[in-house]
Motif scaffolding. Sequence first.
Motif, mmCIF file in Angstrom:
data_model
loop_
_atom_site.group_PDB
_atom_site.id
_atom_site.type_symbol
_atom_site.label_atom_id
_atom_site.label_comp_id
_atom_site.label_asym_id
_atom_site.label_seq_id
_atom_site.Cartn_x
_atom_site.Cartn_y
_atom_site.Cartn_z
ATOM 1 N N ASP A 239 2.624 66.991 -3.845
ATOM 2 C CA ASP A 239 1.287 67.160 -3.263
ATOM 3 C C ASP A 239 1.279 66.900 -1.753
ATOM 4 O OD1 ASP A 239 1.546 64.431 -3.057
ATOM 5 O OD2 ASP A 239 -0.208 63.937 -4.288
ATOM 6 N N GLY A 240 2.455 66.584 -1.159
ATOM 7 C CA GLY A 240 2.558 66.451 0.296
ATOM 8 C C GLY A 240 2.523 65.049 0.838
ATOM 9 N N HIS A 241 2.260 64.043 -0.032
ATOM 10 C CA HIS A 241 2.222 62.678 0.499
ATOM 11 C C HIS A 241 3.637 62.081 0.532
ATOM 12 C CE1 HIS A 241 2.236 61.224 -3.769
ATOM 13 N NE2 HIS A 241 2.907 60.231 -3.217
ATOM 14 N N ALA A 242 3.799 61.059 1.371
ATOM 15 C CA ALA A 242 5.096 60.418 1.540
ATOM 16 C C ALA A 242 5.079 59.018 0.932
ATOM 17 C CB ALA A 242 5.452 60.328 3.016
ATOM 18 N N SER A 243 6.070 58.717 0.128
ATOM 19 C CA SER A 243 6.265 57.363 -0.400
ATOM 20 C C SER A 243 7.412 56.733 0.385
ATOM 21 C CB SER A 243 6.593 57.405 -1.892
ATOM 22 O OG SER A 243 5.487 57.876 -2.633
ATOM 23 N N ILE A 244 7.117 55.635 1.045
ATOM 24 C CA ILE A 244 8.071 55.045 1.985
ATOM 25 C C ILE A 244 8.424 53.627 1.566
ATOM 26 C CG2 ILE A 244 8.423 54.365 4.398
ATOM 27 C CD1 ILE A 244 6.240 56.494 5.083
ATOM 28 N N ARG A 245 9.718 53.328 1.581
ATOM 29 C CA ARG A 245 10.187 51.963 1.362
ATOM 30 C C ARG A 245 10.839 51.455 2.645
ATOM 31 N NH1 ARG A 245 14.163 51.090 -1.366
ATOM 32 N NH2 ARG A 245 15.004 53.203 -1.615
ATOM 33 N N ALA A 246 10.438 50.261 3.056
ATOM 34 C CA ALA A 246 10.979 49.691 4.284
ATOM 35 C C ALA A 246 11.229 48.204 4.088
ATOM 36 C CB ALA A 246 10.024 49.924 5.449
ATOM 37 N N THR A 247 12.132 47.664 4.896
ATOM 38 C CA THR A 247 12.473 46.251 4.815
ATOM 39 C C THR A 247 12.339 45.603 6.179
ATOM 40 O OG1 THR A 247 14.067 46.682 3.040
ATOM 41 C CG2 THR A 247 14.246 44.570 4.187
ATOM 42 N N ILE A 248 11.607 44.501 6.223
ATOM 43 C CA ILE A 248 11.520 43.665 7.419
ATOM 44 C C ILE A 248 12.561 42.565 7.278
ATOM 45 C CG2 ILE A 248 10.094 42.083 8.769
ATOM 46 C CD1 ILE A 248 7.636 43.627 7.792
ATOM 47 N N ILE A 249 13.411 42.426 8.284
ATOM 48 C CA ILE A 249 14.493 41.439 8.240
ATOM 49 C C ILE A 249 14.191 40.303 9.212
ATOM 50 C CG2 ILE A 249 16.962 41.061 8.640
ATOM 51 C CD1 ILE A 249 17.346 44.047 7.992
ATOM 52 N N VAL A 250 14.281 39.064 8.720
ATOM 53 C CA VAL A 250 14.097 37.872 9.543
ATOM 54 C C VAL A 250 15.323 36.977 9.379
ATOM 55 C CG1 VAL A 250 11.578 37.953 9.481
ATOM 56 C CG2 VAL A 250 12.820 36.744 7.686
ATOM 57 N N GLU A 251 15.368 35.911 10.168
ATOM 58 C CA GLU A 251 16.553 35.064 10.157
ATOM 59 C C GLU A 251 16.417 33.797 9.320
ATOM 60 O OE1 GLU A 251 18.966 36.004 14.196
ATOM 61 O OE2 GLU A 251 17.252 34.681 14.454
ATOM 62 N N ARG A 252 15.176 33.380 9.016
ATOM 63 C CA ARG A 252 14.991 32.124 8.277
ATOM 64 C C ARG A 252 13.932 32.283 7.195
ATOM 65 N NH1 ARG A 252 15.044 30.382 13.642
ATOM 66 N NH2 ARG A 252 12.800 29.986 13.607
ATOM 67 N N GLU A 253 14.029 31.445 6.157
ATOM 68 C CA GLU A 253 13.054 31.465 5.066
ATOM 69 C C GLU A 253 11.650 31.180 5.577
ATOM 70 O OE1 GLU A 253 13.028 32.238 1.945
ATOM 71 O OE2 GLU A 253 15.157 32.694 1.661
ATOM 72 N N SER A 254 11.542 30.274 6.547
ATOM 73 C CA SER A 254 10.214 29.947 7.087
ATOM 74 C C SER A 254 9.575 31.167 7.746
ATOM 75 C CB SER A 254 10.321 28.802 8.097
ATOM 76 O OG SER A 254 11.172 29.160 9.184
ATOM 77 N N GLN A 255 10.401 31.995 8.401
ATOM 78 C CA GLN A 255 9.883 33.213 9.017
ATOM 79 C C GLN A 255 9.456 34.224 7.963
ATOM 80 O OE1 GLN A 255 13.319 34.222 11.331
ATOM 81 N NE2 GLN A 255 12.686 33.021 13.113
ATOM 82 N N LYS A 256 10.169 34.264 6.864
ATOM 83 C CA LYS A 256 9.799 35.155 5.777
ATOM 84 C C LYS A 256 8.403 34.805 5.267
ATOM 85 C CE LYS A 256 11.241 36.690 1.153
ATOM 86 N NZ LYS A 256 12.285 36.595 0.103
ATOM 87 N N GLY A 257 8.145 33.517 5.122
ATOM 88 C CA GLY A 257 6.821 33.090 4.671
ATOM 89 C C GLY A 257 5.730 33.478 5.642
ATOM 90 N N ILE A 258 6.024 33.397 6.936
ATOM 91 C CA ILE A 258 5.028 33.764 7.948
ATOM 92 C C ILE A 258 4.729 35.257 7.890
ATOM 93 C CG2 ILE A 258 4.644 33.969 10.435
ATOM 94 C CD1 ILE A 258 6.277 31.370 10.766
ATOM 95 N N VAL A 259 5.779 36.077 7.760
ATOM 96 C CA VAL A 259 5.587 37.529 7.725
ATOM 97 C C VAL A 259 4.829 37.956 6.468
ATOM 98 C CG1 VAL A 259 6.773 39.757 7.596
ATOM 99 C CG2 VAL A 259 7.617 37.993 9.147
ATOM 100 N N ILE A 260 5.138 37.332 5.352
ATOM 101 C CA ILE A 260 4.441 37.675 4.102
ATOM 102 C C ILE A 260 3.007 37.192 4.140
ATOM 103 C CG2 ILE A 260 4.355 37.241 1.616
ATOM 104 C CD1 ILE A 260 7.411 37.199 1.638
#
Length: 314
Positions: A239-260
């Motif tokens: 139908d023309g739409h795009a399904s996109i998967r992407a990954t954000i990479i950080v260096e520490r678990e604490s940063q992962k929590g902030i991004v989420i």
Amino acid sequence: MDDIKNTDAQVGEKDGAPFRSGFVALVGRPSVGKSTLLNAAVGGKVAITSPVAQTTRRRMRAVVNRPDAQIVIVDTPGLHKPKDALGKELNKVALGELADVDVAAFLVDATKPVGRGDEWVARHVDASDAPYKLLVITKADLAKPEQVTTQLEAASALARFDDSIVVSAREGFNVDAFVSMVAEHLPEGPRWFPEDMDCDATDEELVAEFIREKVLLNLRQEVPHSVGVICDDIDWAKDGHASIRATIIVERESQKGIVIGRGGSMVKRIGTQARKDIERLFDAKAYLDIQVRVQPQWRRDQNEIRRLGYDYEE
């Protein structure tokens, strides 16, 4: 900006002039407005922008097509004193572009005093083989006329420039004049890229950059330089739409929590904002699935830097 000369109206095309084409590199310290000027010259968003230094990590080539010329504008990472392998690669990218361009455009922020960093960049511009070297004072809309004049005089003394111009990319001031000045000093040549092409980045690279821009805008103090983004997959539905998967990479678990964010609120906000740019890019609906992964000290890992596309390719 009333007291600053606007040269847009003075530039015209010469009937019967030969077709010109070539490359111009935008170089300068971080946050001087290279990506903003590139977007304004193209007339649309192809490079990400943010107030965070070192926003640009990939070399971006944007194409400006005119009846008399094709100008390939190369946006480069801001030159800075590197602190890790990533910083060294970004400097290689920026300096590497000076090696083989027709025009070297040295950008200086009108609102910040000329410093040793500008002097260092100017020495590289001065030493480059670019036949035409242009000094560009940016962000004129944020500075007083006398401030712009002082900056122009100080920057002009840093190297041997063939000409200079004052611009405000956000206001569109002298952007057309900048493009015309560059076009006039390109060699005769063919169109290097198709007329309907506005940049040489892949869809995956643009998607990754749009997502990273939203991370920087929302979390500019917390994790800006520790973030990398990769677009894992783009799947086009019937139908023309795009399904996109992407990954954000950080260096520490604490940063992962902030991004989420709490309950996934931050990554949802990032995805919602990025999707608007992606849908504008594709002119189609897009579904965006973003994951966040921890990769300790990825900025010191040459293989990871290469996988993310932030390395220098000769």
